[in-house]
Scaffold this active site. Structure first.
Site, PDB file in Angstrom:
ATOM      1  N   VAL A 194       1.137  -1.586   0.128  1.00  7.49           N
ATOM      2  CA  VAL A 194      -0.004  -0.378   0.175  1.00  7.49           C
ATOM      3  C   VAL A 194       0.517   0.751   0.300  1.00  7.49           C
ATOM      4  CG1 VAL A 194      -1.788   1.366   0.993  1.00  7.49           C
ATOM      5  CG2 VAL A 194      -2.020  -1.046   1.189  1.00  7.49           C
TER       6      VAL A 194
ATOM      7  N   LYS B 255      14.326  -2.135   1.553  1.00  6.80           N
ATOM      8  CA  LYS B 255      13.185  -2.248   0.909  1.00  6.80           C
ATOM      9  C   LYS B 255      12.959  -0.228   0.405  1.00  6.80           C
ATOM     10  CE  LYS B 255       8.813  -3.383  -0.013  1.00  6.80           C
ATOM     11  NZ  LYS B 255       8.125  -4.319  -0.979  1.00  6.80           N
TER      12      LYS B 255
ATOM     13  N   TYR C 189      13.186   9.539  11.386  1.00  6.57           N
ATOM     14  CA  TYR C 189      11.570  10.201  11.571  1.00  6.57           C
ATOM     15  C   TYR C 189      12.577  11.875  11.472  1.00  6.57           C
ATOM     16  CZ  TYR C 189       8.549   6.155  13.646  1.00  6.57           C
ATOM     17  OH  TYR C 189       8.234   5.029  13.340  1.00  6.57           O
TER      18      TYR C 189
ATOM     19  N   ARG D 159     -11.370  -7.345   9.090  1.00  7.66           N
ATOM     20  CA  ARG D 159     -10.651  -6.098  10.301  1.00  7.66           C
ATOM     21  C   ARG D 159     -10.174  -6.156  11.244  1.00  7.66           C
ATOM     22  NH1 ARG D 159     -13.833  -4.780   5.350  1.00  7.66           N
ATOM     23  NH2 ARG D 159     -12.434  -2.961   3.727  1.00  7.66           N
TER      24      ARG D 159
ATOM     25  N   SER E 192      -3.407   1.733   8.454  1.00  7.86           N
ATOM     26  CA  SER E 192      -3.806   0.709   7.948  1.00  7.86           C
ATOM     27  C   SER E 192      -5.044  -0.008   8.810  1.00  7.86           C
ATOM     28  CB  SER E 192      -2.612   0.933   9.605  1.00  7.86           C
ATOM     29  OG  SER E 192      -1.404   1.669   9.162  1.00  7.86           O
TER      30      SER E 192
ATOM     31  N   ASP F  21     -10.730   2.300  11.278  1.00 14.47           N
ATOM     32  CA  ASP F  21     -11.536   3.335  12.155  1.00 14.47           C
ATOM     33  C   ASP F  21     -10.885   3.484  13.874  1.00 14.47           C
ATOM     34  OD1 ASP F  21     -13.613   3.700   9.748  1.00 14.47           O
ATOM     35  OD2 ASP F  21     -13.857   1.758  10.814  1.00 14.47           O
TER      36      ASP F  21
ATOM     37  N   SER G  35      -8.487   6.923   6.285  1.00 17.20           N
ATOM     38  CA  SER G  35      -8.989   6.940   5.083  1.00 17.20           C
ATOM     39  C   SER G  35     -10.804   6.409   4.768  1.00 17.20           C
ATOM     40  CB  SER G  35      -8.081   5.865   4.306  1.00 17.20           C
ATOM     41  OG  SER G  35      -7.613   4.570   4.848  1.00 17.20           O
TER      42      SER G  35
ATOM     43  N   ASP H 172     -14.756   2.602  -0.442  1.00 18.17           N
ATOM     44  CA  ASP H 172     -15.788   2.484  -0.421  1.00 18.17           C
ATOM     45  C   ASP H 172     -16.773   2.901  -0.992  1.00 18.17           C
ATOM     46  OD1 ASP H 172     -15.534  -0.361   1.873  1.00 18.17           O
ATOM     47  OD2 ASP H 172     -14.842   1.584   2.252  1.00 18.17           O
TER      48      ASP H 172
ATOM     49  N   ARG I 250     -16.733   2.703  -4.556  1.00 18.02           N
ATOM     50  CA  ARG I 250     -16.926   1.338  -5.229  1.00 18.02           C
ATOM     51  C   ARG I 250     -18.405   1.826  -5.693  1.00 18.02           C
ATOM     52  NH1 ARG I 250     -13.495  -1.875  -1.430  1.00 18.02           N
ATOM     53  NH2 ARG I 250     -11.447  -2.660  -2.622  1.00 18.02           N
TER      54      ARG I 250
ATOM     55  N   HIS J 106     -15.579   0.835   7.772  1.00 15.86           N
ATOM     56  CA  HIS J 106     -14.861   0.266   6.956  1.00 15.86           C
ATOM     57  C   HIS J 106     -14.552  -1.123   7.230  1.00 15.86           C
ATOM     58  CE1 HIS J 106     -12.498  -0.381   3.677  1.00 15.86           C
ATOM     59  NE2 HIS J 106     -11.364  -0.126   3.912  1.00 15.86           N
TER      60      HIS J 106
END
Length: 315
Positions: A15, A41, A67, A90, A121, A125, A145, A150, A153, A177
């Site tokens: 993501v 990575k 950071y 989730r 992540s 919620d 987010s 949803d 969609r 979500h």
């Protein structure tokens, strides 16, 4: 507002990398910092994405595991966490991710105290609530987010069924979500016509349309995870739309994870997805959506489920 803005993305997984790639493709921001504990990575992902820049607009991408490099970011998207397994809800991800989020927030409060934090992540919620409780910054600067993807969609599917452009479909998916999310059909409008009054194609009844489209929305992520193990491209673009609304102060309305207004009469402190205006200060206005009796019950049910899960956090 200028888009010459520094943007942070924490997590170089499927993501996080997809978000950085989408930022580049959509020319959002000027400097992007990709943070990952395993710096190699992050370096590999930034190198790969950086190869697209000569074909696109000029911007800078930097990989880091420090950071301090996130200082002065206008907005930071947090994507880290254990991957959702096939068949796993989730909410079952919660305990594995809450501790990670708390540690990240502690560091962001130290090195990027003024940034808007966009939680991605899962379960988004609850982890947004974890972040809000852990941070020292104003709660309007921490949101998730939520059900942005949803809602997108659903609008696409409804538009497809009614043979109209999705941009003329105005309906929000709210609540969790996840499995208990629902559409606010009572407020659905096609163009300027209420959905219940909109002429339906032959052989399609309104109840069937609602059931069919929401079934597709709810099953979409599970189907993708079953086939390839994770989702990334759709949520990445949804996140970039939110980032863009913040750094360009667009004040667009999205269904994001926030603490509900008192008018909803939900479990105290519950964070779930509701329509909000998103601008330079993060969540600038939380809308009060008029719900019918059934929708109120669904929202209260989602609130209780999320609140109960939050109380079970052991991290």
């Amino acid at each position: 507002m200028s888009n010459l803005t520094k943007i942070g993305v924490i997590g170089a997984g499927n993501v996080g990398a997809a978000i950085v790639n989408a930022l580049v493709l959509r020319n959002v921001g000027k400097e992007i910092i990709l943070f990952n504990r395993d710096k190699d990575k992050a370096v590999a992902e930034t190198m790969d994405i950086d190869d697209t820049i000569p074909l696109l607009s000029e911007m800078t991408i930097k990989a880091t595991n420090d950071y301090k490099d996130l200082a002065k970011c206008s907005i930071i998207a947090v994507t880290v966490g254990a991957r959702q397994k096939e068949g796993e809800t989730r909410l079952e991800l919660l305990d594995r991710n809450a501790g990670i989020i708390k540690d990240i927030i502690k560091n962001l409060d130290k090195y990027a105290p003024n940034a808007v934090l966009l939680m991605v992540s899962n379960p988004v919620d609850i982890l947004t609530r974890v972040a809000q409780e852990a941070t020292k910054r104003d709660s309007n600067k921490v949101f998730g987010s939520g059900t942005v993807l949803d809602t997108s969609r659903l609008r696409f599917q409804v538009g497809k069924e009614l043979n109209v452009n999705r941009k003329n479909v105005h309906v929000h998916v709210i609540g969790e979500h996840g499995d208990s999310e629902f559409a606010v059909w009572s407020n659905a409008i096609i163009g300027s016509v209420k959905l219940k009054n909109f002429p339906l194609p032959e052989n399609i009844k309104l109840a069937q349309l609602k059931k069919k489209t929401m079934k597709i929305v709810k099953n979409r992520a599970y189907e993708i995870i079953q086939k390839k193990g994770y989702t990334n491209y759709g949520v990445a673009v949804a996140v970039v739309k939110l980032i863009q609304s913040v750094i360009r102060d667009e004040k667009k309305i999205f269904s994001v994870s926030v603490k509900a207004n008192e008018e909803y009469n939900l479990e105290k402190g519950t964070v779930l997805s509701l329509p909000c205006t998103i601008g330079n200060q993060g969540v600038e206005y939380r809308l009060n959506v008029t719900l019918n009796k059934k929708e109120k019950n669904l929202l209260q049910k989602a609130s209780k489920s999320l609140s109960d899960a939050y109380k079970e956090i052991k991290a």
